[in-house]
Design a protein around this motif. Structure first.
Motif, PDB file in Angstrom:
ATOM      1  N   ARG A 159     -11.573  17.149 -24.309  1.00 43.39           N
ATOM      2  CA  ARG A 159     -12.229  16.997 -25.788  1.00 43.39           C
ATOM      3  C   ARG A 159     -13.500  17.183 -25.172  1.00 43.39           C
ATOM      4  O   ARG A 159     -14.676  17.740 -26.089  1.00 43.39           O
ATOM      5  N   LEU A 160     -14.210  16.395 -24.205  1.00 36.79           N
ATOM      6  CA  LEU A 160     -15.356  15.879 -24.100  1.00 36.79           C
ATOM      7  C   LEU A 160     -16.180  16.758 -23.523  1.00 36.79           C
ATOM      8  O   LEU A 160     -17.307  17.238 -23.901  1.00 36.79           O
ATOM      9  N   LYS A 161     -15.322  17.244 -22.311  1.00 38.32           N
ATOM     10  CA  LYS A 161     -16.208  18.317 -21.955  1.00 38.32           C
ATOM     11  C   LYS A 161     -16.287  19.361 -22.706  1.00 38.32           C
ATOM     12  O   LYS A 161     -17.783  19.992 -22.453  1.00 38.32           O
ATOM     13  N   ARG A 162     -15.410  19.873 -24.160  1.00 36.55           N
ATOM     14  CA  ARG A 162     -16.127  21.055 -24.938  1.00 36.55           C
ATOM     15  C   ARG A 162     -17.391  20.575 -26.063  1.00 36.55           C
ATOM     16  O   ARG A 162     -17.931  21.127 -26.189  1.00 36.55           O
ATOM     17  N   LEU A 163     -17.627  19.498 -25.945  1.00 33.43           N
ATOM     18  CA  LEU A 163     -18.731  18.842 -26.947  1.00 33.43           C
ATOM     19  C   LEU A 163     -19.521  18.556 -25.961  1.00 33.43           C
ATOM     20  O   LEU A 163     -20.512  18.542 -26.640  1.00 33.43           O
ATOM     21  N   VAL A 164     -19.768  17.599 -25.299  1.00 33.24           N
ATOM     22  CA  VAL A 164     -20.898  18.108 -23.931  1.00 33.24           C
ATOM     23  C   VAL A 164     -21.771  20.241 -23.563  1.00 33.24           C
ATOM     24  O   VAL A 164     -22.890  20.148 -24.111  1.00 33.24           O
ATOM     25  N   ALA A 165     -20.213  21.033 -24.047  1.00 34.26           N
ATOM     26  CA  ALA A 165     -20.343  21.871 -23.224  1.00 34.26           C
ATOM     27  C   ALA A 165     -21.511  22.212 -24.640  1.00 34.26           C
ATOM     28  O   ALA A 165     -22.110  23.472 -24.290  1.00 34.26           O
ATOM     29  N   ALA A 166     -20.917  21.870 -25.614  1.00 33.95           N
ATOM     30  CA  ALA A 166     -21.775  22.684 -26.902  1.00 33.95           C
ATOM     31  C   ALA A 166     -22.595  21.820 -27.567  1.00 33.95           C
ATOM     32  O   ALA A 166     -23.819  22.043 -28.202  1.00 33.95           O
ATOM     33  N   ARG A 167     -23.804  21.013 -26.400  1.00 41.23           N
ATOM     34  CA  ARG A 167     -24.677  19.998 -26.174  1.00 41.23           C
ATOM     35  C   ARG A 167     -24.304  19.160 -27.786  1.00 41.23           C
ATOM     36  O   ARG A 167     -25.466  19.086 -27.901  1.00 41.23           O
ATOM     37  N   ALA A 168     -23.501  18.856 -28.322  1.00 43.55           N
ATOM     38  CA  ALA A 168     -22.866  17.881 -29.417  1.00 43.55           C
ATOM     39  C   ALA A 168     -22.983  16.158 -29.237  1.00 43.55           C
ATOM     40  O   ALA A 168     -23.092  15.349 -30.352  1.00 43.55           O
ATOM     41  N   LEU A 169     -22.872  16.312 -27.130  1.00 45.97           N
ATOM     42  CA  LEU A 169     -22.449  15.021 -26.678  1.00 45.97           C
ATOM     43  C   LEU A 169     -23.184  14.975 -26.099  1.00 45.97           C
ATOM     44  O   LEU A 169     -23.852  15.399 -25.214  1.00 45.97           O
ATOM     45  N   ILE A 170     -24.180  13.732 -25.746  1.00 43.06           N
ATOM     46  CA  ILE A 170     -24.731  13.248 -24.521  1.00 43.06           C
ATOM     47  C   ILE A 170     -24.033  12.571 -24.157  1.00 43.06           C
ATOM     48  O   ILE A 170     -23.679  11.668 -23.849  1.00 43.06           O
TER      49      ILE A 170
END
Lengths: 198, 285
Positions: A159-170
């Motif tokens: 899940r974190l990978k998807r959020l980092v990929a979206a640049r939604a998570l630092i």
């Protein structure tokens, strides 16, 4: 090595309004995408990027797909490439709807910022739940998130990978005490000056 | 090759009917006979100009017989049909002198569509909807128009083979429902040959099937994740109003009435056309 958290008060802003208030064709979207990439390259933007829709009354789903569907598709192929954070700002209801449809078709997500904070666009419920938990945790690791949500660490990592990929998570990378690399995460803050919606 | 030599444009909205009244003969001439035309809208106007432009490009002589009805004749003039045909056709009938008033918030005269002006036309039509319709219906109209314009410039080869657009907003004084009508006609590749460019659509053998398939989300002539335009158009129309889409290409016509549900009818027709014609009407529900 620890990345410096981008200063949310000073994002590199790309104003989509420069292309008009009603955005229709894929050809125009290709131009917008090229310009966005040029702007980010010229600004050597590795911090927060705001793609600002203030003043855009409506965009077709085809425009959204060719412009940001492709952009987020490119971002998702390289987790470590700049920028660290991309926020959609100034989205009215109609443009929010167009972005949602476009991202869902590509199974991508994006982060949008408004006066209420930062939230996801196009995300399934499970990813929204993850993002809320991430916001509550402050700075955290995948293990923290897994504990919080009662899921396995590999599941949290996916899940974190998807959020980092979206640049939604630092994502911060550092050398762990026992050697090897270790990641910690945090949600971005909205830019200090939020644009008004069209 | 047997070409259409006489198209009889009579009555009200003759080109929204399934069958076009046409005569075929081996000839170097195309006659567009509008003498008995009683009511025309964007579909008739854009189709007249596209047919004439395409025939002229093929080296055929074109004749437009103007409507006997003065109001209809005046409307054809007001909407630029005569100006666009004058260099390529013989205009047969009486023309009146007109004093043009800017009506850009209510109508878009017949205009050649090209990749260079597609977005400025879409912008104008977005503003037209904003000024004449409720916000939801205006957004629905824009989304529909945007997808049709994008299709015409992307697949219809607007600019090379000739594509034309026109639009008219109406207040609803007579129908009780304000709305917006838009038409785009191109003489490009057509729906069937376009879809068959994608090997997964190679099985599509006729125009009627091609139109049915084109209305389904994700069916595309490209090999990219596209093909949602017409489906999105219908979804947007349903969200913001009621509407009707008429799509004609090759030897088939499709009509989609959009209310709570879609009612789709597709059929083969006698008179084929080159390229694709689309007409969209979105009205306040």
């Amino acid at each position: 090595m620890t990345q410096v958290k981008p200063d949310p008060a000073l994002p590199t802003t790309y104003a989509v309004r420069r292309h008009g208030t009603f955005l229709a064709t894929r050809a125009l979207a290709k131009t917008a995408l090229r310009e966005l990439e040029d702007t980010l390259a010229a600004a050597t933007a590795d911090g927060t990027v705001a793609i600002d829709f203030t003043g855009v009354v409506a965009m077709s789903i085809s425009f959204a797909d060719e412009f940001l569907g492709r952009y987020y598709g490119m971002l998702s192929t390289s987790l470590d490439a700049p920028p660290a954070v991309v926020l959609l700002t100034g989205l009215n209801d109609d443009n929010f709807e167009s972005m949602t449809v476009c991202l869902q078709r590509r199974e991508l997500v994006a982060a949008m910022a408004n006066a209420e904070g930062v939230r996801l666009v196009g995300a399934p419920a499970v990813l929204n739940q993850t993002y809320h938990a991430a916001g509550d945790l402050g700075r955290f690791t995948a293990v923290h998130l897994a504990d919080r949500l009662g899921i396995s660490a590999p599941n949290a990592n996916n899940r974190l990978k998807r959020l980092v990929a979206a640049r939604a998570l630092i994502r911060h990378r550092r050398v762990a005490e026992r050697g090897g690399k270790e990641f910690s995460y945090e949600t971005p803050s909205p830019p200090a000056a939020m644009p008004s919606v069209a | 090759m047997l070409d259409v030599v006489l198209i009889d444009l009579s009555g009200r909205h003759p080109l929204l009917r399934s069958e076009i009244s046409a005569s075929f003969i081996d000839s170097d001439q195309l006659v567009l006979d509008a003498r008995r035309l009683r009511f025309a809208g964007p579909q008739e106007l854009t189709a007249i100009v596209t047919l004439a432009s395409s025939a002229s490009t093929d080296g055929r002589d074109v004749v437009l017989r103007m409507p006997d009805d003065e109001d209809v004749a005046s409307y054809l003039q007001r909407m630029n049909v005569v100006d666009l045909l004058a260099p390529i056709a013989t205009i047969d009938g009486t023309l009146t002198s007109q004093r043009r008033v800017d009506c850009s918030t209510k109508l878009l005269e017949v205009t050649a569509l090209s990749p260079g002006n597609a977005d400025s036309i879409a912008e104008s039509l977005g503003r037209m909807g904003e000024s004449q319709l409720s916000n939801r219906t205006a957004m629905a109209a824009f989304h529909g128009i945007a997808e049709l314009i994008d299709n015409a410039v992307t697949h219809g080869r607007a600019g090379s083979s000739g594509a034309f657009v026109a639009a008219q907003a109406y207040s609803g004084l007579t129908s009780k429902r304000p709305g917006l009508e838009f038409a785009v006609c191109d003489a490009g590749i057509g729906v069937l040959p376009h879809l068959r460019q994608n090997p997964t659509n190679a099985y599509i053998a006729d125009d009627e099937t091609a139109l049915r398939r084109a209305l389904v989300a994700g069916v595309t002539g490209t090999q990219q994740m596209r093909g949602y335009g017409l489906s999105d158009l219908l979804d947007a129309t349903r969200r913001g109003g009621v509407g009707r889409l008429v799509l004609r290409s090759g030897s088939a016509i499709a009509s989609v009435v959009v209310r709570q549900k879609r009612i789709i009818t597709c059929r083969n027709v006698t008179t084929p056309i080159r390229g694709a014609w689309a007409w969209l009407r979105v009205r306040v529900p």
